[in-house]
Design a protein around this motif. Sequence first.
Motif, mmCIF file in Angstrom:
data_model
loop_
_atom_site.group_PDB
_atom_site.id
_atom_site.type_symbol
_atom_site.label_atom_id
_atom_site.label_comp_id
_atom_site.label_asym_id
_atom_site.label_seq_id
_atom_site.Cartn_x
_atom_site.Cartn_y
_atom_site.Cartn_z
ATOM 1 N N ASN A 51 16.466 20.956 10.843
ATOM 2 C CA ASN A 51 17.867 21.412 10.851
ATOM 3 C C ASN A 51 18.352 22.063 12.136
ATOM 4 O O ASN A 51 19.557 22.230 12.321
ATOM 5 C CB ASN A 51 18.080 22.434 9.723
ATOM 6 C CG ASN A 51 17.805 21.853 8.368
ATOM 7 O OD1 ASN A 51 18.638 21.174 7.799
ATOM 8 N ND2 ASN A 51 16.615 22.101 7.844
ATOM 9 N N CYS A 52 17.464 22.492 12.973
ATOM 10 C CA CYS A 52 17.872 23.325 14.112
ATOM 11 C C CYS A 52 17.477 22.734 15.472
ATOM 12 O O CYS A 52 18.139 22.982 16.472
ATOM 13 C CB CYS A 52 17.253 24.721 14.008
ATOM 14 S SG CYS A 52 17.114 25.359 12.331
ATOM 15 N N ALA A 53 16.398 21.962 15.482
ATOM 16 C CA ALA A 53 15.851 21.510 16.765
ATOM 17 C C ALA A 53 16.786 20.566 17.498
ATOM 18 O O ALA A 53 16.722 20.473 18.728
ATOM 19 C CB ALA A 53 14.485 20.850 16.556
ATOM 20 N N SER A 54 17.688 19.896 16.768
ATOM 21 C CA SER A 54 18.605 18.970 17.444
ATOM 22 C C SER A 54 19.443 19.729 18.469
ATOM 23 O O SER A 54 19.788 19.181 19.510
ATOM 24 C CB SER A 54 19.493 18.259 16.432
ATOM 25 O OG SER A 54 20.159 19.210 15.626
ATOM 26 N N CYS A 55 19.759 20.967 18.197
ATOM 27 C CA CYS A 55 20.516 21.773 19.165
ATOM 28 C C CYS A 55 19.608 22.714 19.951
ATOM 29 O O CYS A 55 19.654 22.758 21.177
ATOM 30 C CB CYS A 55 21.595 22.586 18.459
ATOM 31 S SG CYS A 55 22.891 21.560 17.724
ATOM 32 N N VAL A 66 25.051 25.388 26.558
ATOM 33 C CA VAL A 66 25.579 24.760 25.344
ATOM 34 C C VAL A 66 24.955 25.367 24.085
ATOM 35 O O VAL A 66 25.651 25.919 23.239
ATOM 36 C CB VAL A 66 25.322 23.226 25.352
ATOM 37 C CG1 VAL A 66 26.103 22.574 24.215
ATOM 38 C CG2 VAL A 66 25.684 22.601 26.682
ATOM 39 N N PHE A 67 23.643 25.238 23.979
ATOM 40 C CA PHE A 67 22.935 25.763 22.811
ATOM 41 C C PHE A 67 21.950 26.833 23.280
ATOM 42 O O PHE A 67 21.028 26.522 24.043
ATOM 43 C CB PHE A 67 22.195 24.637 22.078
ATOM 44 C CG PHE A 67 23.107 23.521 21.649
ATOM 45 C CD1 PHE A 67 24.212 23.778 20.844
ATOM 46 C CD2 PHE A 67 22.873 22.219 22.055
ATOM 47 C CE1 PHE A 67 25.072 22.757 20.456
ATOM 48 C CE2 PHE A 67 23.716 21.191 21.670
ATOM 49 C CZ PHE A 67 24.827 21.455 20.871
ATOM 50 N N PRO A 68 22.123 28.080 22.840
ATOM 51 C CA PRO A 68 21.256 29.153 23.342
ATOM 52 C C PRO A 68 19.789 28.944 22.956
ATOM 53 O O PRO A 68 19.492 28.326 21.934
ATOM 54 C CB PRO A 68 21.818 30.413 22.675
ATOM 55 C CG PRO A 68 22.647 29.939 21.535
ATOM 56 C CD PRO A 68 23.117 28.564 21.886
ATOM 57 N N ALA A 69 18.915 29.454 23.789
ATOM 58 C CA ALA A 69 17.478 29.389 23.514
ATOM 59 C C ALA A 69 17.136 30.318 22.362
ATOM 60 O O ALA A 69 17.781 31.348 22.159
ATOM 61 C CB ALA A 69 16.708 29.795 24.765
ATOM 62 N N ILE A 70 16.121 29.948 21.594
ATOM 63 C CA ILE A 70 15.568 30.826 20.574
ATOM 64 C C ILE A 70 14.473 31.674 21.227
ATOM 65 O O ILE A 70 14.292 32.847 20.903
ATOM 66 C CB ILE A 70 15.010 30.004 19.390
ATOM 67 C CG1 ILE A 70 16.130 29.176 18.737
ATOM 68 C CG2 ILE A 70 14.327 30.916 18.375
ATOM 69 C CD1 ILE A 70 17.358 29.945 18.261
ATOM 70 N N ALA A 71 13.793 31.080 22.179
ATOM 71 C CA ALA A 71 12.775 31.806 22.943
ATOM 72 C C ALA A 71 13.452 32.957 23.680
ATOM 73 O O ALA A 71 14.340 32.743 24.497
ATOM 74 C CB ALA A 71 12.101 30.871 23.944
HETATM 75 C C1 HEC Z 1 25.044 21.907 16.072
HETATM 76 C C2 HEC Z 1 24.144 22.690 16.895
HETATM 77 C C3 HEC Z 1 23.351 23.798 16.226
HETATM 78 C C4 HEC Z 1 22.486 23.695 15.151
HETATM 79 C C5 HEC Z 1 22.153 22.460 14.328
HETATM 80 C C6 HEC Z 1 21.918 25.005 14.982
HETATM 81 N N1 HEC Z 1 22.435 25.875 15.894
HETATM 82 FE FE1 HEC Z 1 21.928 27.838 16.095
HETATM 83 N N2 HEC Z 1 23.335 28.033 17.570
HETATM 84 C C7 HEC Z 1 24.157 27.032 18.038
HETATM 85 C C8 HEC Z 1 25.143 27.620 18.931
HETATM 86 C C9 HEC Z 1 26.238 26.871 19.672
HETATM 87 C C10 HEC Z 1 24.883 29.009 18.969
HETATM 88 C C11 HEC Z 1 25.698 30.094 19.687
HETATM 89 C C12 HEC Z 1 26.647 30.655 18.646
HETATM 90 C C13 HEC Z 1 27.463 31.847 19.105
HETATM 91 O O1 HEC Z 1 27.117 32.484 20.101
HETATM 92 O O2 HEC Z 1 28.477 32.163 18.415
HETATM 93 C C14 HEC Z 1 23.705 29.215 18.135
HETATM 94 C C15 HEC Z 1 23.082 30.450 17.983
HETATM 95 C C16 HEC Z 1 21.946 30.668 17.231
HETATM 96 C C17 HEC Z 1 21.175 31.888 17.228
HETATM 97 C C18 HEC Z 1 21.436 33.089 18.127
HETATM 98 C C19 HEC Z 1 20.913 32.825 19.515
HETATM 99 C C20 HEC Z 1 21.313 33.926 20.475
HETATM 100 O O3 HEC Z 1 20.496 34.806 20.759
HETATM 101 O O4 HEC Z 1 22.477 33.927 20.910
HETATM 102 C C21 HEC Z 1 20.180 31.739 16.304
HETATM 103 C C22 HEC Z 1 19.118 32.761 15.928
HETATM 104 C C23 HEC Z 1 20.333 30.415 15.731
HETATM 105 N N3 HEC Z 1 21.396 29.772 16.349
HETATM 106 C C24 HEC Z 1 19.555 29.914 14.737
HETATM 107 C C25 HEC Z 1 19.696 28.615 14.211
HETATM 108 C C26 HEC Z 1 18.936 28.111 13.093
HETATM 109 C C27 HEC Z 1 17.897 28.883 12.309
HETATM 110 C C28 HEC Z 1 19.335 26.818 12.893
HETATM 111 C C29 HEC Z 1 18.855 25.847 11.874
HETATM 112 C C30 HEC Z 1 18.772 26.279 10.493
HETATM 113 C C31 HEC Z 1 20.356 26.539 13.890
HETATM 114 N N4 HEC Z 1 20.552 27.649 14.651
HETATM 115 C C32 HEC Z 1 21.001 25.307 14.011
HETATM 116 C C33 HEC Z 1 24.071 25.697 17.709
HETATM 117 C C34 HEC Z 1 23.319 25.169 16.672
#
Ligand code: HEC
Length: 137
Positions: A51-55, A66-71
């Motif tokens: 669910n999450c790795a695509s971004c 575009v997509f922030p790092a989790i690391a």
């Molecule tokens: C369609 C792309 C997409 C998917 C799929 C996605 N994310 Fe994200 N995620 C983002 C974006 C864009 C942000 C930045 C959001 C913001 O700053 O408002 C973000 C931010 C985050 C952050 C915070 C990172 C930071 O420090 O700023 C976390 C934690 C996170 N996502 C967890 C997840 C998890 C868990 C999943 C899967 C269940 C997931 N994301 C799926 C796009 C995605």
Amino acid sequence: MPVVVHAVDQAEFDAWLEGKREKARAVAEAVKQTLTFQQLYEQGEAVYNKNCASCHQADGKGVAGVFPAIAGSKIATGPVAEHINRVVNGGVGMPPFGEQLTPVEIAAVVTFQRNAYGNNMGDQIQPIDVVNFKQGQ
Ligand code: HEC
């Protein structure tokens, strides 16, 4: 806007209601479980990859700009409530997962992110924590 009324017969309604009850029972059962760190981490990795790795990418490094790092993410290494909040409610450019994933899956993926990719929070989130968060918001 025209209002479309979808009439259902009793049997269809009963089946729908039973389906809802079934789901609610399954969630209620799951929420009572206390999972080990290992179980949470392993299930969380699977949820992440699906669910999450695509971004956020398989290596947790995201896509710059575009997509922030989790690391090393501030949210994944910050207060638990903010981390659960981001997953349940989504963010700008991130869909909410509060309805799509079960409390078990959310607890697992949050635990995984807090302890993978060099994040060493050493904490674990249980399904009940997710339910409490959702009820409290
Ligand atoms: C369609 C792309 C997409 C998917 C799929 C996605 N994310 Fe994200 N995620 C983002 C974006 C864009 C942000 C930045 C959001 C913001 O700053 O408002 C973000 C931010 C985050 C952050 C915070 C990172 C930071 O420090 O700023 C976390 C934690 C996170 N996502 C967890 C997840 C998890 C868990 C999943 C899967 C269940 C997931 N994301 C799926 C796009 C995605």
